[in-house]
Design a protein around this motif. Structure first.
Motif, mmCIF file in Angstrom:
data_model
loop_
_atom_site.group_PDB
_atom_site.id
_atom_site.type_symbol
_atom_site.label_atom_id
_atom_site.label_comp_id
_atom_site.label_asym_id
_atom_site.label_seq_id
_atom_site.Cartn_x
_atom_site.Cartn_y
_atom_site.Cartn_z
ATOM 1 N N VAL A 61 0.870 -1.174 0.000
ATOM 2 C CA VAL A 61 0.000 0.000 0.000
ATOM 3 C C VAL A 61 0.905 1.221 0.000
ATOM 4 O O VAL A 61 1.736 1.386 0.895
ATOM 5 N N GLU A 62 0.758 2.082 -1.008
ATOM 6 C CA GLU A 62 1.609 3.261 -1.127
ATOM 7 C C GLU A 62 0.822 4.515 -0.777
ATOM 8 O O GLU A 62 -0.276 4.730 -1.287
ATOM 9 N N LEU A 63 1.395 5.313 0.123
ATOM 10 C CA LEU A 63 0.835 6.616 0.469
ATOM 11 C C LEU A 63 1.701 7.654 -0.230
ATOM 12 O O LEU A 63 2.834 7.914 0.175
ATOM 13 N N GLU A 64 1.166 8.221 -1.301
ATOM 14 C CA GLU A 64 1.985 9.045 -2.190
ATOM 15 C C GLU A 64 2.088 10.487 -1.712
ATOM 16 O O GLU A 64 1.143 11.047 -1.168
ATOM 17 N N ARG A 65 3.236 11.072 -1.970
ATOM 18 C CA ARG A 65 3.487 12.476 -1.657
ATOM 19 C C ARG A 65 2.523 13.356 -2.462
ATOM 20 O O ARG A 65 2.255 13.085 -3.631
ATOM 21 N N GLY A 66 2.001 14.375 -1.799
ATOM 22 C CA GLY A 66 1.121 15.311 -2.496
ATOM 23 C C GLY A 66 -0.327 14.870 -2.586
ATOM 24 O O GLY A 66 -1.148 15.562 -3.203
ATOM 25 N N GLN A 67 -0.656 13.724 -2.010
ATOM 26 C CA GLN A 67 -2.037 13.250 -2.002
ATOM 27 C C GLN A 67 -2.446 12.943 -0.568
ATOM 28 O O GLN A 67 -1.610 12.707 0.292
ATOM 29 N N VAL A 68 -3.758 12.961 -0.330
ATOM 30 C CA VAL A 68 -4.269 12.585 0.990
ATOM 31 C C VAL A 68 -4.778 11.154 0.902
ATOM 32 O O VAL A 68 -5.596 10.824 0.038
ATOM 33 N N SER A 69 -4.259 10.303 1.779
ATOM 34 C CA SER A 69 -4.626 8.889 1.786
ATOM 35 C C SER A 69 -5.390 8.555 3.060
ATOM 36 O O SER A 69 -4.915 8.828 4.166
ATOM 37 N N PHE A 70 -6.572 7.974 2.893
ATOM 38 C CA PHE A 70 -7.373 7.510 4.017
ATOM 39 C C PHE A 70 -7.315 5.986 4.057
ATOM 40 O O PHE A 70 -7.662 5.337 3.061
ATOM 41 N N LEU A 71 -6.863 5.433 5.180
ATOM 42 C CA LEU A 71 -6.879 3.987 5.368
ATOM 43 C C LEU A 71 -7.942 3.688 6.424
ATOM 44 O O LEU A 71 -7.731 3.894 7.604
ATOM 45 N N GLY A 72 -9.105 3.225 5.976
ATOM 46 C CA GLY A 72 -10.237 2.971 6.850
ATOM 47 C C GLY A 72 -11.407 3.824 6.397
ATOM 48 O O GLY A 72 -11.282 4.603 5.449
#
Length: 195
Positions: free
Chosen positions: A11-22
């Motif tokens: 699972v990649e949390l990319e720079r410049g984006q907002v990532s929601f896990l859940g």
């Protein structure tokens, strides 16, 4: 990502984006590769069992709220981060995790059993039950920057079961050699260093 169970995924949390896990996301033996900072991630109901959480850029002043970590290996650099929960372990928790490959400074572990947790190696140090060391810390004469750091670490509630710092940061701030700082720190009750 939400309402699913994943096993062995990256699972990649990319720079410049907002990532929601859940919410309602379970990761079993997955690798979370984070390129983002604290503004770019949120965990509103994540359970991570096993696997790796690899923070590729330094993560500053982030509280891992809404996430349960069980037997997770942490890598990367964490500054001012909180793991676990001050009040409700049903909301956030950290258990049997491996921080031995992480760099941590000004971090706290909350409401957890430290027996199953591996702490980072030197030059990091861990102060178990910091509130219990408060009387000793304030009774000593410390170099200004180190005294301020230890004052903050020990001026806490009992829910903080461990405070973690990095002696290389303290050495840079104070201008003192790491060996001298280590010698002074080792007099504090509950202080632990892993070689």
């Amino acid at each position: 990502m939400n309402s699913q169970v994943l096993s062995g995924q990256m699972v990649e949390l990319e720079r410049g984006q907002v990532s929601f896990l859940g919410p309602k996301l379970e990761l079993h033996d997955c690798s979370v590769i984070s390129e983002t900072d604290g503004r770019g991630m949120a965990f509103p109901g994540l359970r991570m069992h096993g696997g790796v959480f690899d923070q590729k850029q330094a993560l500053w002043n982030f509280h891992f709220q809404g996430v349960h970590f069980l037997r997770v290996k942490f890598m990367g650099n964490y500054i001012g981060c909180d793991f676990g929960d001050w009040e409700d372990m049903h909301r956030s928790s950290v258990s049997e995790c491996d921080f031995s490959s992480a760099r941590m400074h000004d971090c706290r572990l909350l409401n957890c059993d430290m027996k199953g947790i591996l702490i980072p190696k030197w030059p990091c140090f861990c102060l178990f039950n910091p509130v219990e060391a408060r009387d000793f810390v304030i009774s000593q004469q410390w170099p200004k920057k180190i005294g301020l750091t230890l004052d903050i670490y020990t001026d806490s509630d009992p829910e903080c079961v461990a405070a973690l710092g990095d002696v290389s940061v303290l050495a840079k701030e104070s201008g003192l050699p790491m060996s001298e700082i280590r010698e002074r720190l080792q007099t504090i009750p509950g202080l632990h260093i892993v070689e």
